[in-house]
Motif scaffolding. Structure first.
Motif, mmCIF file in Angstrom:
data_model
loop_
_atom_site.group_PDB
_atom_site.id
_atom_site.type_symbol
_atom_site.label_atom_id
_atom_site.label_comp_id
_atom_site.label_asym_id
_atom_site.label_seq_id
_atom_site.Cartn_x
_atom_site.Cartn_y
_atom_site.Cartn_z
ATOM 1 N N TYR A 1 -4.842 -5.046 -10.198
ATOM 2 C CA TYR A 1 -6.133 -4.896 -9.513
ATOM 3 C C TYR A 1 -6.979 -3.822 -10.174
ATOM 4 O O TYR A 1 -8.225 -3.909 -10.178
ATOM 5 N N SER A 2 -6.319 -2.828 -10.760
ATOM 6 C CA SER A 2 -7.051 -1.746 -11.416
ATOM 7 C C SER A 2 -7.840 -2.224 -12.627
ATOM 8 O O SER A 2 -8.768 -1.532 -13.081
ATOM 9 N N LEU B 1 1.841 1.720 -3.432
ATOM 10 C CA LEU B 1 0.751 2.322 -4.207
ATOM 11 C C LEU B 1 0.869 3.836 -4.206
ATOM 12 O O LEU B 1 0.724 4.495 -5.248
ATOM 13 N N GLU C 1 0.820 -1.203 0.000
ATOM 14 C CA GLU C 1 0.000 0.000 0.000
ATOM 15 C C GLU C 1 0.860 1.262 0.000
ATOM 16 O O GLU C 1 0.503 2.262 -0.619
ATOM 17 N N TYR D 1 -8.048 2.413 -8.454
ATOM 18 C CA TYR D 1 -6.743 2.233 -7.825
ATOM 19 C C TYR D 1 -5.589 2.795 -8.651
ATOM 20 O O TYR D 1 -4.456 2.821 -8.172
ATOM 21 N N GLN D 2 -5.868 3.241 -9.855
ATOM 22 C CA GLN D 2 -4.826 3.953 -10.595
ATOM 23 C C GLN D 2 -5.167 5.437 -10.656
ATOM 24 O O GLN D 2 -4.567 6.203 -11.407
ATOM 25 N N TRP E 1 -1.166 -3.378 -8.004
ATOM 26 C CA TRP E 1 -2.216 -2.367 -8.126
ATOM 27 C C TRP E 1 -2.603 -2.107 -9.574
ATOM 28 O O TRP E 1 -3.781 -1.849 -9.857
ATOM 29 N N ASP F 1 -6.261 2.865 1.212
ATOM 30 C CA ASP F 1 -5.206 1.850 1.237
ATOM 31 C C ASP F 1 -3.838 2.455 1.542
ATOM 32 O O ASP F 1 -3.071 1.889 2.330
#
Length: 237
Positions: free
Chosen positions: A116-117, A62, A59, A123-124, A113, A134
């Motif tokens: 996951y995006s 991220l 995280e 998340y991007q 990430w 997060d």
């Protein structure tokens, strides 16, 4: 065969995650009191805390490498359009070829990430709730979960800090659970599931985030018991 062996990675991402959990759990169990070693509450909280420590590193990555994540997401979206599950497999089997790469947030762990995006583009996007909850959890939950781990593994040296452990535990696990529940609400309210199969959403979004609801509930229970009992006996039950 020799040439194939020479190009084999030291680890894959999936193996690195399993290795982290295996090593940290084994060491914790080895050093904790015998009466704590068979407690399902103890093992559940400990497993989750070690998992969360790993995710906290990711995280933080991220937040630090959002520009890299945005660019990688664009490439993944084009390459894996309609085949998002294949992108998940590609990430889990992504090679880690050295100790340096094992701690390389930009090259390795930022891919968590960008992948996951594909299921949740927020998340991007550094303006989204998912991004900030997060990144915030990454920076703020490392110390509290380490304090709880110390109380489990070495209750003798933490016996003077029962109030601290109980209060910090309740605050931290509530923060995690509340954040996960609001994230679910945001995800489904904005219909980010559209175009994805029910199985993929249930596994990659539903199951993965549910860990930050179920285990924090156990953590809250244990923390309340710590305050109520005035000691750490809950971790021996």
């Amino acid at each position: 065969v020799a040439q194939q062996e020479a190009t084999m990675p030291m680890l894959t991402v999936a193996q690195a995650i399993v290795l982290w959990l295996g090593v940290t759990m084994t060491m914790s169990i080895h050093f904790m009191p015998v009466e704590h070693q068979t407690s399902m509450v103890t093992l559940s909280v400990l497993f989750f805390n070690h998992l969360n420590l790993f995710i906290s590193f990711c995280e933080i990555t991220l937040g630090l490498h959002i520009s890299t994540i945005k660019e990688d997401y664009k490439m993944l979206k084009e390459h894996y359009k309609g085949k998002e599950f294949e992108a998940c497999i590609a990430f889990l089997t992504f090679p880690i070829n050295s100790i340096g790469e094992l701690f390389d947030g930009r090259r390795v762990w930022s891919k968590m990430w960008s992948t996951y995006s594909l299921y949740d583009p927020s998340y991007q996007n550094y303006e989204s709730f998912g991004f900030f909850i997060d990144v915030g959890n990454g920076w703020t939950t490392i110390v509290p979960t380490t304090i709880v781990n110390l109380a489990i593994v070495r209750p003798d040296i933490m016996s003077e800090y029962v109030l601290l452990v109980g209060c910090v535990g309740i605050a931290t696990y509530w923060q995690m659970m509340y954040g996960a529940l609001i994230y679910y609400l945001s995800y489904f309210f904005n219909e980010r599931y559209v175009g994805k199969s029910a199985g993929e959403i249930a596994g990659f979004v539903g199951f993965s985030n549910s860990l930050w609801v179920i285990f924090p509930l156990v953590g809250i229970y244990a923390s309340v018991r710590v305050l109520d009992d005035g000691d750490f006996r809950v971790y021996a039950s």
